[in-house]
Design a protein around this motif. Structure first.
Motif, PDB file in Angstrom:
ATOM      1  N   GLU A  72       1.006  -1.288   0.041  1.00 10.31           N
ATOM      2  CA  GLU A  72      -0.009  -0.167   0.012  1.00 10.31           C
ATOM      3  C   GLU A  72       0.613   1.343  -0.084  1.00 10.31           C
ATOM      4  N   ALA A  73       1.173   1.918  -1.261  1.00 12.41           N
ATOM      5  CA  ALA A  73       1.971   3.181  -1.248  1.00 12.41           C
ATOM      6  C   ALA A  73       1.334   4.122  -2.183  1.00 12.41           C
ATOM      7  N   SER A  74       1.388   5.339  -1.893  1.00 12.23           N
ATOM      8  CA  SER A  74       0.776   6.363  -2.958  1.00 12.23           C
ATOM      9  C   SER A  74       1.347   6.208  -4.482  1.00 12.23           C
ATOM     10  N   VAL A  75       2.469   5.811  -4.413  1.00 11.06           N
ATOM     11  CA  VAL A  75       2.994   5.613  -5.703  1.00 11.06           C
ATOM     12  C   VAL A  75       4.253   4.400  -5.801  1.00 11.06           C
ATOM     13  N   THR A  76       4.265   3.791  -6.800  1.00 20.17           N
ATOM     14  CA  THR A  76       5.193   2.840  -7.281  1.00 20.17           C
ATOM     15  C   THR A  76       5.829   3.084  -8.384  1.00 20.17           C
ATOM     16  N   PHE A  77       7.044   3.397  -8.440  1.00 20.90           N
ATOM     17  CA  PHE A  77       7.654   3.534  -9.803  1.00 20.90           C
ATOM     18  C   PHE A  77       8.865   2.844  -9.977  1.00 20.90           C
ATOM     19  N   LEU A  78       9.665   3.023 -11.027  1.00 20.15           N
ATOM     20  CA  LEU A  78      11.059   2.269 -11.514  1.00 20.15           C
ATOM     21  C   LEU A  78      12.304   3.299 -11.101  1.00 20.15           C
ATOM     22  N   CYS A  79      13.116   2.521 -10.727  1.00 21.79           N
ATOM     23  CA  CYS A  79      14.346   3.199 -10.751  1.00 21.79           C
ATOM     24  C   CYS A  79      15.580   2.267 -11.167  1.00 21.79           C
ATOM     25  N   ASP A  80      16.758   2.796 -11.219  1.00 20.65           N
ATOM     26  CA  ASP A  80      18.084   2.010 -11.576  1.00 20.65           C
ATOM     27  C   ASP A  80      18.871   2.658 -10.448  1.00 20.65           C
ATOM     28  N   ALA A  81      20.268   2.068 -10.757  1.00 21.55           N
ATOM     29  CA  ALA A  81      21.313   2.520  -9.596  1.00 21.55           C
ATOM     30  C   ALA A  81      21.390   3.867  -9.547  1.00 21.55           C
TER      31      ALA A  81
END
Length: 194
Positions: free
Chosen positions: A117-126
């Motif tokens: 349960e998070a307001s936003v889930t997004f991609l990331c790299d190093a």
């Protein structure tokens, strides 16, 4: 896996396209506009796809279009517009300049967004965060409204301030999330495909 009607996809097609000197989502890559590559990646996940744009040229893809609620508020304004318009709790938000994005990557992102349960889930790299490849909960609407009213329009600090989770991609996937912002970047992308 069946298509999920519990998620709406919004592709943000605003922006000034200053460096590209052309409407980014309509720039051709391997014979198709960027926007078509993105839509094709989304379609196996949801058919509920809406473009956030005031540019009628996007009608060529035959999808619903909505205009930004506020002009010149960048991605924060685009996300606010999407969340305000949405009828679903979860919303896949994408920029229009990521023609190499894949269904597999987006499906993983959507699946992960259901787990926590998070307001936003997004991609990331190093090194980098990619908040314009994310799943935004409708509950974040007020945060985006407040950001617009106080003119805090930098997206990365905003998403890092609210409850979020980052899904790290590996080095092989980095080219899939690359924003193509300029003619030089488009040229190098085309050269890589030769």
């Amino acid at each position: 896996m069946e298509k999920s009607q519990e998620i709406t996809a919004y592709v943000l097609c605003g922006g000034k396209s200053v460096r590209m000197q052309a409407e980014k989502g309509l720039v051709l890559y391997r014979g198709k506009p960027f926007i078509r590559w993105i839509i094709e990646a989304i379609m196996p996940i949801t058919s509920n796809i809406i473009l956030v744009t005031s540019n009628g040229d996007y009608s060529l893809v035959g999808l619903p279009m909505i205009e930004d609620s506020y002009e010149d508020k960048g991605p924060v304004g685009g996300i606010y517009t999407a969340l305000k318009h949405s009828k679903t709790v979860r919303n896949l938000i994408l920029s229009c300049d990521i023609p190499k994005i894949t269904t597999e990557l987006l499906r993983n992102l959507c699946d992960e967004s259901e787990e926590i349960e998070a307001s936003v889930t997004f991609l990331c790299d190093a090194k980098n965060d990619y908040p314009l490849i994310g799943v935004y909960n409708k509950s974040a609407l007020q945060t985006f409204a407040d950001a617009i009213s106080s003119n805090k329009l930098k997206l990365c600090p905003l998403v890092n301030m609210i409850s979020h989770q980052k899904i790290c991609i590996n080095s092989d996937q980095k080219s899939l999330v690359q924003n193509i912002n300029s003619k030089a970047e488009l040229q190098s992308l085309n050269l890589l495909d030769l």
